[in-house]
Scaffold this motif. Structure first.
Motif, PDB file in Angstrom:
ATOM      1  N   THR A 149       2.678  -2.073  -4.286  1.00 52.00           N
ATOM      2  CA  THR A 149       2.156  -3.336  -3.742  1.00 52.00           C
ATOM      3  C   THR A 149       1.011  -3.136  -2.794  1.00 52.00           C
ATOM      4  N   ALA A 150       0.587  -1.890  -2.590  1.00 51.87           N
ATOM      5  CA  ALA A 150      -0.515  -1.636  -1.660  1.00 51.87           C
ATOM      6  C   ALA A 150      -1.825  -2.081  -2.278  1.00 51.87           C
ATOM      7  N   GLN A 151      -2.670  -2.653  -1.471  1.00 50.78           N
ATOM      8  CA  GLN A 151      -3.960  -3.121  -1.957  1.00 50.78           C
ATOM      9  C   GLN A 151      -4.948  -1.971  -2.024  1.00 50.78           C
ATOM     10  N   ALA A 152      -5.686  -1.936  -3.112  1.00 49.20           N
ATOM     11  CA  ALA A 152      -6.705  -0.899  -3.273  1.00 49.20           C
ATOM     12  C   ALA A 152      -7.889  -1.199  -2.360  1.00 49.20           C
ATOM     13  N   SER A 153      -8.545  -0.141  -1.979  1.00 49.76           N
ATOM     14  CA  SER A 153      -9.702  -0.300  -1.120  1.00 49.76           C
ATOM     15  C   SER A 153     -10.829  -0.982  -1.894  1.00 49.76           C
ATOM     16  N   VAL A 154     -11.421  -1.991  -1.312  1.00 48.91           N
ATOM     17  CA  VAL A 154     -12.469  -2.776  -1.959  1.00 48.91           C
ATOM     18  C   VAL A 154     -13.792  -2.444  -1.289  1.00 48.91           C
ATOM     19  N   GLU A 155     -14.756  -2.038  -2.084  1.00 53.54           N
ATOM     20  CA  GLU A 155     -16.092  -1.780  -1.569  1.00 53.54           C
ATOM     21  C   GLU A 155     -16.810  -3.104  -1.341  1.00 53.54           C
ATOM     22  N   ARG A 194     -13.935 -11.834   6.282  1.00 52.17           N
ATOM     23  CA  ARG A 194     -13.194 -12.568   5.260  1.00 52.17           C
ATOM     24  C   ARG A 194     -12.206 -11.641   4.558  1.00 52.17           C
ATOM     25  N   PRO A 195     -11.136 -12.189   3.960  1.00 53.41           N
ATOM     26  CA  PRO A 195     -10.204 -11.341   3.204  1.00 53.41           C
ATOM     27  C   PRO A 195     -10.909 -10.611   2.068  1.00 53.41           C
ATOM     28  N   GLN A 196     -10.474  -9.376   1.819  1.00 54.47           N
ATOM     29  CA  GLN A 196     -11.145  -8.560   0.816  1.00 54.47           C
ATOM     30  C   GLN A 196     -11.085  -9.172  -0.573  1.00 54.47           C
ATOM     31  N   GLU A 197     -10.018  -9.917  -0.862  1.00 53.40           N
ATOM     32  CA  GLU A 197      -9.916 -10.507  -2.193  1.00 53.40           C
ATOM     33  C   GLU A 197     -10.911 -11.632  -2.416  1.00 53.40           C
ATOM     34  N   THR A 198     -11.586 -12.094  -1.349  1.00 52.35           N
ATOM     35  CA  THR A 198     -12.582 -13.162  -1.485  1.00 52.35           C
ATOM     36  C   THR A 198     -14.012 -12.648  -1.338  1.00 52.35           C
ATOM     37  N   TRP A 199     -14.196 -11.327  -1.241  1.00 52.99           N
ATOM     38  CA  TRP A 199     -15.542 -10.788  -1.051  1.00 52.99           C
ATOM     39  C   TRP A 199     -16.436 -11.054  -2.258  1.00 52.99           C
ATOM     40  N   TYR A 200     -15.862 -11.049  -3.445  1.00 55.04           N
ATOM     41  CA  TYR A 200     -16.671 -11.194  -4.645  1.00 55.04           C
ATOM     42  C   TYR A 200     -16.529 -12.575  -5.271  1.00 55.04           C
ATOM     43  N   THR A 201     -16.109 -13.551  -4.487  1.00 54.13           N
ATOM     44  CA  THR A 201     -16.151 -14.926  -4.959  1.00 54.13           C
ATOM     45  C   THR A 201     -17.585 -15.451  -4.889  1.00 54.13           C
ATOM     46  N   GLN A 202     -17.798 -16.583  -5.529  1.00 54.65           N
ATOM     47  CA  GLN A 202     -19.161 -17.121  -5.606  1.00 54.65           C
ATOM     48  C   GLN A 202     -19.694 -17.467  -4.221  1.00 54.65           C
TER      49      GLN A 202
END
Length: 423
Positions: A149-155, A194-202
């Motif tokens: 369940t660990a989140q991968a590092s997001v560039e 911002r949360p990492q999961e939203t870095w690549y949103t529009q």
């Protein structure tokens, strides 16, 4: 009660009660330290809040020790039992118990020896091992993202990294005003927060591109103004006319504007040069300073991934190719030599529109599909096909049936008129 024997009995009672509490508390602490080490490893791997984990583990240990204290209190060693213990060790033959009951006097002070010894070997090894395991679980480095369940590092997006590199370069070189840089850095920090999961949103990508364009336009404007300042400096130093001096002053004033203006200290150094007046720095020194400032601005543009340098390189390469094509292989144009120069155009020339055919009278009022004009035309005589033998023994056949009617008797113009009529 005698104060001396009362204090001696209480010391013996406290020692026995502490041993009974440790009988439960120390093994429980060893088990707790092992369990806490496992929980610490899991919490670090899964990214749980360390403060909440530490608070939970501390409350668990306190609860266990409280349970051990309650158990000890139910089996506590009383003062009367301590006097019995002293009587047995010192050989007083119940004199302390009898004196406490009011029968006989208290014995005189004697060296107190309870006969109790701590067995440190039972707790000296397990407890340090458990504590060492807990410390190792808290300090051992773990690879990120190892759990299910660990989140991968997001560039972070490339535009953010480029803006960060450019701002770091500008702050290091003190090229622009710190307040303007702080405003851009604050915008970049808000994007990174911002949360990492939203870095690549529009929305995040559009905000990053807008910040990138803002920094790129500011640096491009600053570089262009520095180049204009260099030209104005040369003209003012050469002519010394009031117009050239006014242009030099206007150029310096323009350097204070924009999203990334020139730093106040650097601008003050430029204002020290007064064309046509003695003293102050020389023209060569000022040109050297402007050249260095332009180089620093260019490095900032390169950190932003600006395409201006790439376009300049492509234009230079295109000029080289055009010069080689114009010179030719042997230096001349003609047979056996080079080629004529190929024109380089971004867009092909559009062909001239053909002149529209004149409509007959009343044709401008015709609707789409109406017959505008009809005329009679004499049919062309079809060429009589040869019916005799041909080369190779073949014989030409004029056709028969429908093929003879539609293919040989009607001209193309007649077939087109029929198609228009029956459409």
């Amino acid at each position: 009660m005698d104060p001396y024997w009362t204090a001696a009995g209480r010391r013996v009672a406290r020692r026995v009660n502490a041993a009974r509490w440790a009988e439960w508390a120390v093994p429980g602490a060893v088990l707790w330290s092992i369990a806490a080490g496992c929980v610490a490893l899991l919490a670090r791997r899964e990214g749980w809040p360390p403060g909440a984990v530490a608070l939970g583990l501390g409350l668990g240990l306190a609860a266990f020790w409280l349970m051990a204290a309650v158990r000890m209190w139910r089996r506590r060693f009383s003062l009367a039992q301590a006097w019995v213990r002293l009587e047995a060790v010192l050989g007083l033959h119940n004199r302390l118990s009898s004196a406490a009951a009011g029968v006989g006097p208290w014995p005189g002070p004697l060296p107190v020896e309870s006969g109790l010894r701590w067995r440190w070997g039972r707790y000296g090894v397990p407890l340090p091992l458990g504590v060492a395991f807990l410390v190792a679980a808290c300090l051992t480095p773990l690879p990120r993202g190892t759990g299910p369940t660990a989140q991968a590092s997001v560039e972070e997006p490339l535009s953010w990294s480029e803006v960060a590199a450019a701002l770091e370069h500008l702050r290091k070189e003190t090229l622009t005003e710190p307040e303007k840089l702080a405003a851009l850095e604050e915008k970049l920090a808000s994007l990174r927060a911002r949360p990492q999961e939203t870095w690549y949103t529009q929305s995040s990508l559009e905000a990053g591109d807008a910040l990138h364009k803002e920094a790129a336009s500011g640096l491009s404007r600053l570089e262009r103004q520095l180049q204009e300042a260099s030209a104005a400096l040369s003209q003012a130093a050469a002519s010394g006319s009031p117009e050239s001096r006014a242009e030099w002053a206007q150029t310096l004033a323009a350097l204070e504007q924009g999203s990334l203006p020139l730093e106040a200290g650097q601008l003050e150094k430029l204002r020290q040069f007064q064309p046509g007046k003695g003293g102050g720095p020389s023209q060569e020194q000022m040109q050297q300073m402007l050249s260095e400032l332009r180089a620093q601005a260019a490095k900032g543009s390169q950190a932003l991934g600006s395409t201006e340098a790439a376009l300049a390189a492509l234009e230079a390469a295109a000029k080289g190719v055009r010069s080689e094509l114009a010179q030719g292989v042997d230096g001349g144009v003609g047979p056996g030599g080079g080629h004529e120069e190929i024109p380089w155009k971004l867009e092909p020339e559009a062909p001239l529109p053909a002149a529209p055919a004149a409509l007959p009278e009343g044709g401008e009022r015709a609707a789409l599909g109406d017959v505008v004009r009809q005329h009679r035309q004499k049919p062309e005589e079809p060429a009589t096909p040869a019916t005799g033998p041909m080369e190779g023994g073949a014989t030409a056949n004029p056709g028969s049936g429908g093929e003879a009617v539609w293919k040989n008797d009607l001209t193309p113009a007649e077939r087109a008129a029929l198609r228009r009529f029956f459409r």
